[in-house]
Design an enzyme around this catalytic site. Structure first.
Site, PDB file in Angstrom:
ATOM      1  N   ILE A  92      27.249 -64.725   9.167  1.00  0.00           N
ATOM      2  CA  ILE A  92      27.821 -65.448  10.305  1.00  0.00           C
ATOM      3  C   ILE A  92      28.280 -66.766   9.682  1.00  0.00           C
ATOM      4  CG2 ILE A  92      27.421 -66.528  12.543  1.00  0.00           C
ATOM      5  CD1 ILE A  92      25.268 -64.432  13.094  1.00  0.00           C
ATOM      6  N   PRO A  93      29.574 -66.894   9.399  1.00  0.00           N
ATOM      7  CA  PRO A  93      30.072 -67.927   8.488  1.00  0.00           C
ATOM      8  C   PRO A  93      30.183 -69.342   9.078  1.00  0.00           C
ATOM      9  CG  PRO A  93      31.896 -66.630   9.288  1.00  0.00           C
ATOM     10  CD  PRO A  93      30.643 -66.008   9.860  1.00  0.00           C
ATOM     11  N   CYS A  94      29.046 -69.925   9.425  1.00  0.00           N
ATOM     12  CA  CYS A  94      29.056 -71.294   9.944  1.00  0.00           C
ATOM     13  C   CYS A  94      29.518 -72.292   8.880  1.00  0.00           C
ATOM     14  CB  CYS A  94      27.689 -71.668  10.510  1.00  0.00           C
ATOM     15  SG  CYS A  94      26.325 -71.465   9.361  1.00  0.00           S
ATOM     16  N   HIS A  95      29.477 -71.902   7.612  1.00  0.00           N
ATOM     17  CA  HIS A  95      29.956 -72.781   6.542  1.00  0.00           C
ATOM     18  C   HIS A  95      31.462 -73.010   6.620  1.00  0.00           C
ATOM     19  CE1 HIS A  95      30.439 -68.702   4.878  1.00  0.00           C
ATOM     20  NE2 HIS A  95      31.438 -69.209   4.167  1.00  0.00           N
ATOM     21  N   ARG A  96      32.177 -72.176   7.365  1.00  0.00           N
ATOM     22  CA  ARG A  96      33.627 -72.304   7.481  1.00  0.00           C
ATOM     23  C   ARG A  96      34.060 -73.308   8.550  1.00  0.00           C
ATOM     24  NH1 ARG A  96      34.376 -65.851   7.163  1.00  0.00           N
ATOM     25  NH2 ARG A  96      33.865 -65.623   4.958  1.00  0.00           N
TER      26      ARG A  96
END
Length: 161
Positions: free
Chosen positions: A122-126
């Site tokens: 779940i790409p919260c880093h993006r």
């Protein structure tokens, strides 16, 4: 409460702990060092480890895993939205609030982003600041920078597209 299992994946000096139940991934987080793997490794845990290793080695851009993060309905809505951000792209917290239908929920959306229990997949880093800054990341800004650089090296990282 259903039994959980764990394993670890390491690459490029980073270590991720993966936790699953028998059917779905529950948690992925950055850790300082590997711990003991569960003696039982359900198929979903093995699949998650394999896909994360492929991602970290630049051979995978998307994940095909059953996820079941624990959170509120609003948090889950935010985490579903995060999964629409493609590999190599970034979005802002303001974009998140707009997508959720109310610019006033920007702080709540940012909070939910920070409570994401399934890092990387779940790409919260993006999600970055409107000025392009790397704002908070539960896994640490160095790990956020690492993930964005990994995606930049394996594709074309574009801001705000």
């Amino acid at each position: 409460m259903e039994e959980t299992f764990e394993t670890y994946v390491s690459a490029s000096g980073k270590t991720l702990k993966i936790v699953s139940d028998a059917h779905s991934v529950k948690d992925i987080s950055f850790v300082e060092e590997k711990g003991p793997d569960s003696s039982t490794q359900p198929e979903i845990l093995e699949k998650a480890a394999r896909q994360l290793e492929e991602y970290l080695s630049g051979k995978r851009e998307t994940f095909d895993l059953k996820l079941d993060p624990d959170g509120t309905d609003f948090q889950k809505k935010v985490w579903d939205l995060l999964q629409t951000i493609p590999f190599g792209k970034t979005k802002t917290y303001a974009w998140m609030a707009d997508q959720l239908g109310d610019p006033k929920v920007i702080r709540a959306a940012a909070s939910a982003n920070g409570k994401n229990p399934i890092a990387v997949v779940i790409p919260c880093h993006r999600v970055i600041g409107s000025d392009g800054s790397l704002t908070g990341y539960a896994g640490g800004l160095d790990n956020k920078r690492f993930l964005l650089e990994l995606e930049r090296a394996n594709g074309v990282l574009t801001l705000f597209n």
